[in-house]
Design a protein around this motif. Structure first.
Motif, PDB file in Angstrom:
ATOM      1  N   MET A 227       0.992  -1.275  -0.087  1.00  0.00           N
ATOM      2  CA  MET A 227       0.043   0.049  -0.194  1.00  0.00           C
ATOM      3  C   MET A 227       1.013   1.168   0.042  1.00  0.00           C
ATOM      4  N   ILE A 228       0.466   2.104  -0.917  1.00  0.00           N
ATOM      5  CA  ILE A 228       1.392   3.492  -0.796  1.00  0.00           C
ATOM      6  C   ILE A 228       0.186   4.328  -0.182  1.00  0.00           C
ATOM      7  N   ALA A 229       0.425   5.290   0.579  1.00  0.00           N
ATOM      8  CA  ALA A 229      -0.316   6.039   1.490  1.00  0.00           C
ATOM      9  C   ALA A 229       0.431   7.335   1.835  1.00  0.00           C
ATOM     10  N   ASN A 230      -0.512   8.372   2.487  1.00  0.00           N
ATOM     11  CA  ASN A 230       0.085   9.488   3.012  1.00  0.00           C
ATOM     12  C   ASN A 230       0.239   9.603   4.361  1.00  0.00           C
ATOM     13  N   GLY A 231       1.705   9.651   4.620  1.00  0.00           N
ATOM     14  CA  GLY A 231       1.872   9.613   6.168  1.00  0.00           C
ATOM     15  C   GLY A 231       1.628  10.773   6.855  1.00  0.00           C
ATOM     16  N   LYS A 232       1.200  11.786   6.308  1.00  0.00           N
ATOM     17  CA  LYS A 232       0.852  13.130   6.824  1.00  0.00           C
ATOM     18  C   LYS A 232      -0.795  13.026   7.294  1.00  0.00           C
ATOM     19  N   ARG A 233      -1.424  11.977   6.794  1.00  0.00           N
ATOM     20  CA  ARG A 233      -2.747  11.936   7.216  1.00  0.00           C
ATOM     21  C   ARG A 233      -2.962  11.461   8.424  1.00  0.00           C
ATOM     22  N   GLU A 234      -3.833  12.089   9.289  1.00  0.00           N
ATOM     23  CA  GLU A 234      -4.005  11.781  10.603  1.00  0.00           C
ATOM     24  C   GLU A 234      -4.579  10.151  10.592  1.00  0.00           C
ATOM     25  N   ASN A 235      -3.982   9.382  11.751  1.00  0.00           N
ATOM     26  CA  ASN A 235      -4.251   7.876  11.743  1.00  0.00           C
ATOM     27  C   ASN A 235      -4.247   7.055  10.648  1.00  0.00           C
ATOM     28  N   ILE A 236      -3.193   7.384   9.985  1.00  0.00           N
ATOM     29  CA  ILE A 236      -3.235   6.844   8.512  1.00  0.00           C
ATOM     30  C   ILE A 236      -3.095   5.017   8.615  1.00  0.00           C
ATOM     31  N   LEU A 237      -2.217   4.705   9.445  1.00  0.00           N
ATOM     32  CA  LEU A 237      -1.706   3.517   9.700  1.00  0.00           C
ATOM     33  C   LEU A 237      -2.950   2.592  10.121  1.00  0.00           C
ATOM     34  N   VAL A 238      -3.469   3.078  11.260  1.00  0.00           N
ATOM     35  CA  VAL A 238      -4.585   2.363  11.912  1.00  0.00           C
ATOM     36  C   VAL A 238      -5.640   2.159  10.973  1.00  0.00           C
ATOM     37  N   ASP A 239      -6.095   3.408  10.092  1.00  0.00           N
ATOM     38  CA  ASP A 239      -7.045   3.355   9.090  1.00  0.00           C
ATOM     39  C   ASP A 239      -6.782   2.234   8.037  1.00  0.00           C
ATOM     40  N   LEU A 240      -5.717   2.462   7.532  1.00  0.00           N
ATOM     41  CA  LEU A 240      -5.402   1.396   6.550  1.00  0.00           C
ATOM     42  C   LEU A 240      -5.580   0.006   6.954  1.00  0.00           C
ATOM     43  N   ILE A 241      -5.267  -0.334   8.059  1.00  0.00           N
ATOM     44  CA  ILE A 241      -5.550  -1.796   8.812  1.00  0.00           C
ATOM     45  C   ILE A 241      -6.905  -2.009   9.020  1.00  0.00           C
ATOM     46  N   GLN A 242      -7.574  -1.142   9.347  1.00  0.00           N
ATOM     47  CA  GLN A 242      -8.949  -1.266  10.051  1.00  0.00           C
ATOM     48  C   GLN A 242     -10.056  -0.970   8.878  1.00  0.00           C
ATOM     49  N   ASN A 243      -9.633   0.049   8.136  1.00  0.00           N
ATOM     50  CA  ASN A 243     -10.703   0.338   7.076  1.00  0.00           C
ATOM     51  C   ASN A 243     -10.249   1.057   6.050  1.00  0.00           C
ATOM     52  N   ALA A 244      -9.468  -0.037   5.113  1.00  0.00           N
ATOM     53  CA  ALA A 244      -8.933   0.539   4.136  1.00  0.00           C
ATOM     54  C   ALA A 244      -9.671   0.896   3.063  1.00  0.00           C
ATOM     55  N   ALA A 245     -11.027   0.274   2.915  1.00  0.00           N
ATOM     56  CA  ALA A 245     -11.914   0.611   1.680  1.00  0.00           C
ATOM     57  C   ALA A 245     -12.062   2.121   1.827  1.00  0.00           C
ATOM     58  N   ASN A 246     -12.199   2.976   3.076  1.00  0.00           N
ATOM     59  CA  ASN A 246     -12.513   4.228   3.111  1.00  0.00           C
ATOM     60  C   ASN A 246     -11.361   5.060   3.404  1.00  0.00           C
ATOM     61  N   THR A 247     -10.058   4.504   3.170  1.00  0.00           N
ATOM     62  CA  THR A 247      -8.939   5.535   3.596  1.00  0.00           C
ATOM     63  C   THR A 247      -8.167   5.579   2.219  1.00  0.00           C
ATOM     64  N   PRO A 248      -7.702   6.957   1.704  1.00  0.00           N
ATOM     65  CA  PRO A 248      -7.166   7.159   0.383  1.00  0.00           C
ATOM     66  C   PRO A 248      -5.892   6.322   0.550  1.00  0.00           C
ATOM     67  N   HIS A 249      -5.672   5.675  -0.379  1.00  0.00           N
ATOM     68  CA  HIS A 249      -4.369   4.868  -0.816  1.00  0.00           C
ATOM     69  C   HIS A 249      -4.450   4.105  -2.022  1.00  0.00           C
ATOM     70  N   THR A 250      -3.259   3.799  -2.623  1.00  0.00           N
ATOM     71  CA  THR A 250      -3.080   2.807  -3.785  1.00  0.00           C
ATOM     72  C   THR A 250      -2.614   1.463  -3.157  1.00  0.00           C
ATOM     73  N   GLU A 251      -3.405   0.385  -3.441  1.00  0.00           N
ATOM     74  CA  GLU A 251      -2.981  -0.803  -3.197  1.00  0.00           C
ATOM     75  C   GLU A 251      -2.511  -1.781  -4.580  1.00  0.00           C
ATOM     76  N   PHE A 252      -1.431  -2.283  -4.276  1.00  0.00           N
ATOM     77  CA  PHE A 252      -0.766  -3.123  -5.230  1.00  0.00           C
ATOM     78  C   PHE A 252      -1.172  -4.558  -5.238  1.00  0.00           C
ATOM     79  N   VAL A 253      -1.660  -5.230  -5.853  1.00  0.00           N
ATOM     80  CA  VAL A 253      -1.901  -6.712  -5.778  1.00  0.00           C
ATOM     81  C   VAL A 253      -1.583  -7.802  -7.069  1.00  0.00           C
ATOM     82  N   VAL A 254      -1.834  -8.995  -6.855  1.00  0.00           N
ATOM     83  CA  VAL A 254      -1.200  -9.900  -8.121  1.00  0.00           C
ATOM     84  C   VAL A 254      -2.020  -9.440  -9.297  1.00  0.00           C
TER      85      VAL A 254
END
Ligand code: GLU
Length: 254
Positions: A227-254
């Motif tokens: 996942m590539i995401a913005n480290g300056k967003r509040e709570n970004i790590l927890v949001d990516l893990i708990q609620n990725a669908a509603n958190t801005p990021h790009t996800e790389f998959v097979v």
């Protein structure tokens, strides 16, 4: 227990004037502590040594790029690890410093020593904080940047996922500063996204989107989520893990 590698870029850790953004560091450390409490083992790859050394010293004479980088990283890495140490200590979490070089990934004996070192740290609940040993790693044998290093660490340590925190939400289908460009939520390892990659380099570190996406697609092709995401967003790590669908990021998959 899930194991993830998190890479934090220099631009996330520095303010516009180049000084170390301790508030941001502290917020990220709080989030990593939260992940740990939720049974997620973390390996941290942190940039910021050169940037924080640069803001500490005010040089009066000019020197070569290599000497400057050696000087800044020697001072900056000490400052950086010290901050991490204290911030994690508030959560009663021990951290250790791992400084490495590209050749350590090419020689099997070095590779194993390094892998063993980080395994033993994790087994003893110590978070490895990894960076390139910028003081002595000065030739063309350097890592392209810490994104390459993070990719190698992810594989070496069999992490299930790599999160790359930069100062941008992910990959856009145009220039991110142009209001019309949109964030691409998912990229497949086989997608050709070269048209979307900005050539610009990081202002504080060495990296750029090109290596990030190359590494991300390589790992994704091996079944490791990135996942590539913005480290300056509040709570970004927890949001990516708990609620990725509603958190801005790009996800790389097979
Ligand atoms: N190792 C460098 C530092 O800590 C960062 C390299 C990069 O920007 O990727 O300053």
């Amino acid at each position: 227990m899930t194991r993830i590698t998190i890479k934090i870029g220099s631009n996330v850790l520095t303010r516009e004037d180049g000084s170390l953004d301790v508030t941001r560091m502290s917020a990220l450390v709080d989030q990593i502590a939260f992940l740990r409490k939720n049974n997620i083992e973390v390996i941290l790859v942190s940039s910021g040594a050169v940037a924080s050394g640069r803001s500490e010293l005010h040089l009066h004479k000019t020197m070569s790029d290599v000497s400057e980088r050696q000087l800044y990283s020697a001072v900056g890495q000490a400052k950086l690890i010290n901050r991490y140490y204290e911030l994690f200590r508030d959560h009663k979490i021990a951290v250790g410093q791992v400084l490495t070089m590209k050749e350590n990934f090419n020689r099997s004996d070095h590779f194993q020593t390094q892998q063993n070192c980080m395994m033993v740290m994790l087994e003893n609940n110590v978070i490895p904080i990894v960076n390139e040993n910028d003081t002595v790693s000065v030739t063309e044998l350097m890592f392209t940047d810490n994104d390459e290093l993070a990719g190698l660490v992810t594989e070496m340590m069999n992490s299930e996922m790599l999160i790359i925190l930069s100062n941008i939400d992910g990959i856009f289908n145009g220039d991110p500063s142009d209001g019309n460009a949109q964030l691409i939520p998912v990229v497949k390892s086989t997608d050709d996204i070269s048209n979307f990659i900005q050539k610009k380099k990081s202002s504080a570190g060495r990296g750029g989107m090109h290596t990030k996406t190359t590494i991300a697609q390589q790992l994704a092709s091996k079944g490791i989520k990135v996942m590539i995401a913005n480290g300056k967003r509040e709570n970004i790590l927890v949001d990516l893990i708990q609620n990725a669908a509603n958190t801005p990021h790009t996800e790389f998959v097979v």
